[in-house]
Design a protein around this motif. Sequence first.
Motif, mmCIF file in Angstrom:
data_model
loop_
_atom_site.group_PDB
_atom_site.id
_atom_site.type_symbol
_atom_site.label_atom_id
_atom_site.label_comp_id
_atom_site.label_asym_id
_atom_site.label_seq_id
_atom_site.Cartn_x
_atom_site.Cartn_y
_atom_site.Cartn_z
ATOM 1 N N LYS A 96 1.004 126.681 3.247
ATOM 2 C CA LYS A 96 1.615 127.579 4.240
ATOM 3 C C LYS A 96 0.778 127.595 5.513
ATOM 4 O O LYS A 96 1.190 127.102 6.566
ATOM 5 C CB LYS A 96 1.748 128.987 3.674
ATOM 6 C CG LYS A 96 2.320 130.017 4.662
ATOM 7 C CD LYS A 96 2.435 131.379 3.989
ATOM 8 C CE LYS A 96 2.933 132.436 4.962
ATOM 9 N NZ LYS A 96 1.919 132.771 5.987
ATOM 10 N N ASP A 97 -0.409 128.158 5.443
ATOM 11 C CA ASP A 97 -1.248 128.316 6.630
ATOM 12 C C ASP A 97 -1.888 127.000 7.072
ATOM 13 O O ASP A 97 -2.020 126.734 8.274
ATOM 14 C CB ASP A 97 -2.338 129.355 6.370
ATOM 15 C CG ASP A 97 -1.758 130.736 6.110
ATOM 16 O OD1 ASP A 97 -0.606 130.974 6.502
ATOM 17 O OD2 ASP A 97 -2.449 131.575 5.500
ATOM 18 N N ALA A 100 0.609 124.581 8.762
ATOM 19 C CA ALA A 100 0.919 125.065 10.114
ATOM 20 C C ALA A 100 -0.158 124.620 11.108
ATOM 21 O O ALA A 100 0.150 124.218 12.244
ATOM 22 C CB ALA A 100 1.050 126.586 10.109
ATOM 23 N N THR A 104 0.396 121.846 14.325
ATOM 24 C CA THR A 104 -0.020 122.140 15.700
ATOM 25 C C THR A 104 -0.981 121.078 16.226
ATOM 26 O O THR A 104 -0.863 120.612 17.367
ATOM 27 C CB THR A 104 -0.663 123.526 15.782
ATOM 28 O OG1 THR A 104 0.279 124.502 15.377
ATOM 29 C CG2 THR A 104 -1.124 123.833 17.190
ATOM 30 N N GLN A 143 8.035 119.104 9.023
ATOM 31 C CA GLN A 143 8.055 120.122 10.068
ATOM 32 C C GLN A 143 8.029 119.513 11.469
ATOM 33 O O GLN A 143 8.529 120.117 12.423
ATOM 34 C CB GLN A 143 6.889 121.090 9.884
ATOM 35 C CG GLN A 143 7.054 122.001 8.672
ATOM 36 C CD GLN A 143 6.065 123.148 8.664
ATOM 37 O OE1 GLN A 143 5.673 123.656 9.705
ATOM 38 N NE2 GLN A 143 5.658 123.581 7.472
ATOM 39 N N GLU A 406 5.237 126.646 20.751
ATOM 40 C CA GLU A 406 4.849 126.830 19.362
ATOM 41 C C GLU A 406 3.369 126.564 19.135
ATOM 42 O O GLU A 406 2.863 126.749 18.056
ATOM 43 C CB GLU A 406 5.677 125.905 18.469
ATOM 44 C CG GLU A 406 7.160 126.224 18.472
ATOM 45 C CD GLU A 406 7.913 125.292 17.555
ATOM 46 O OE1 GLU A 406 8.390 124.249 18.032
ATOM 47 O OE2 GLU A 406 8.019 125.595 16.367
#
Length: 476
Positions: A96-97, A100, A104, A143, A406
Amino acid sequence: MATPIDTPNEPEKRFGDLNLSIIGLGTEYPPYLLQPSALDKLCQKYYPESPAMSKIRMINQYTGIDTRSAIGTVDHPMANMDRAPTIAELCEVFLKDGVALAVTAARKALHEAQLSPADITHVVSTTCTNSANPGFDHFVCKQLGMTQPVEKVLLHGIGCSGGLASLRTAANLALGSSFMGRKARVLVIALEISSLLVRSELDSIDELQETRIGVTLFSDCASALVLSNGIGGLEAEPVYELLGWDHRIIPDTEQDLGFDVDPLGWKVVLSPRVPKLAGAVVAPTFADLMQTLPSLPPAYKEAADFDWALHPGGSTIMSGVERSMGISAEHMRASYDTYINHGNSSSATIISVLDRLRQKDMDEVAPGGKVKDFVVGCAFGPGIAIEMCMLKRNLSHVRRVLVGGEVTPPLSETEPSEGEAEGEEVLEAEIDGVKKQNEELSAKLETVAPEVPDQNEELKFEKGSLAEALNGVDLD
C-alpha cells in the motif's frame, strides 16, 4: 593472506561506446522524519532495561544520522501493537504505502526523461523488504498505467547492492536490444520499507541480548531512473552516461552477510570479517574497472580524480573507503548528505545519492571547488558482493522537476529544506560531527563493554572494534 577475489572481467576486455544514458532520475522519501529519540521512546515503552538494550540506545545517539525517513511517526500503529507485526502484516503495508512511493519516484524519473509510461520497454526492480508474488513491480506498472508488453525483471536477495545491480541488469538488457536494433527505455525501480521492522529487531535485542545496530540505521525510500540505449527517436539529454561496470563476489562469504526471512520480517546476519572484506575489495575492483575504460581523459587516473557515489551504509563504511582510496569526504558529499538527513534505505539509497550528487548545492562543496565530470558508483551487499560502475555526468544538464498533481514534493530532493546541508560550511560541519560521534562512541563502548555480556559471538564488541560492528550491519 588476503581472500582471493572472483574477478569476472579479464583485464584485456574493454568497454567501448555503449551509448547508454540515464535520462531521468526520481527519488521519493516518505514525509516523516524519525530522530534518534523515536527509537528511545519505543525501547522505553515496550522493553525492560538490559545490557544489550542499553548498548543499542547508546549507539543510537552516535550513528551520525540526524533523521531517518519513514512512512509513519513513532506512533505508527504497526510499531505500537502488543507484539511485532507479522510478515503478512508488513507485506500489506509495503504494497500500500511502499508501492505509492515507488509510483511517485517512477513518475519523477519519467517526467525528467520526457517519456510516458507507454514508452517503457523494460522494467528492472529490486527490494529486500518484501517477497510478494506477483512482486511489487507488477503493482507499480499497473498504477502507472502500463498496458503495453513490457519485459520485467525483479531482483531479490541482493540487499544494499540492489540499486547498482538493477542498473547493471538494465544495461545488459539495453545492450541486447541494441544488438537487435531495437530501442530500449528501461525503468529501474528500487523500493525499501525498513522502518516497521523495528519491533522485530528490538525483540531479538531483548530476548537474545544481541547487539543489532541495524535498528538504528535503516529507513524508507523509493527511487527510480530511466536508462536509454539511444535508439528510436528524440529524447531528453543524458543526466549521466553509463560507461562501464564491475560486479564480483568475495568467495566463501555467504555466512558473513545476509538478511534472513523471519516470521516477523527479516533479520540481519553478519560476521566480524565483513568490514575488512568489504574495505579490501574496493581498490582492486576500481583498478580492474579502470582497465576496461582506456578512453578516459588523462586527468582521470586515481580515485581522487573522480567524484564518488557510495552507498551510505554507515559513516564508518564511508570513512573506511576514504582512507583506502585516498579520497576526501567531499568526494562523497552526496553520500554523507543522504546518510545524515535520511539514513540507510538499502537498495534505494544509491539512486538517491546519484540524484542528490547532480544538484547544484552539492557542486558548491566539491573538492577544491571543482566538480568532476566522471563519477564512480559503488555499493556492497550480501554474498559478499560489490557493485561498481563508471558514469560521466552531464554538467550542463538542467534538472527537470515534477511537482504538484499526484506527486508530493520531497523534503529535500527538490530544494534544500530547513536543516539540510546548504553550503560548504554546513556540510563540512555535519561530516565532522558524524566522525566525532563515532570517536566518542568508541570511547564510551570501551568503558561499558566489560559490563555487557554478549551471547552472540559474531557481534561482540572488542576494544577498538566499533568500526567492525558498525560497518558489518551497515552493509545491508
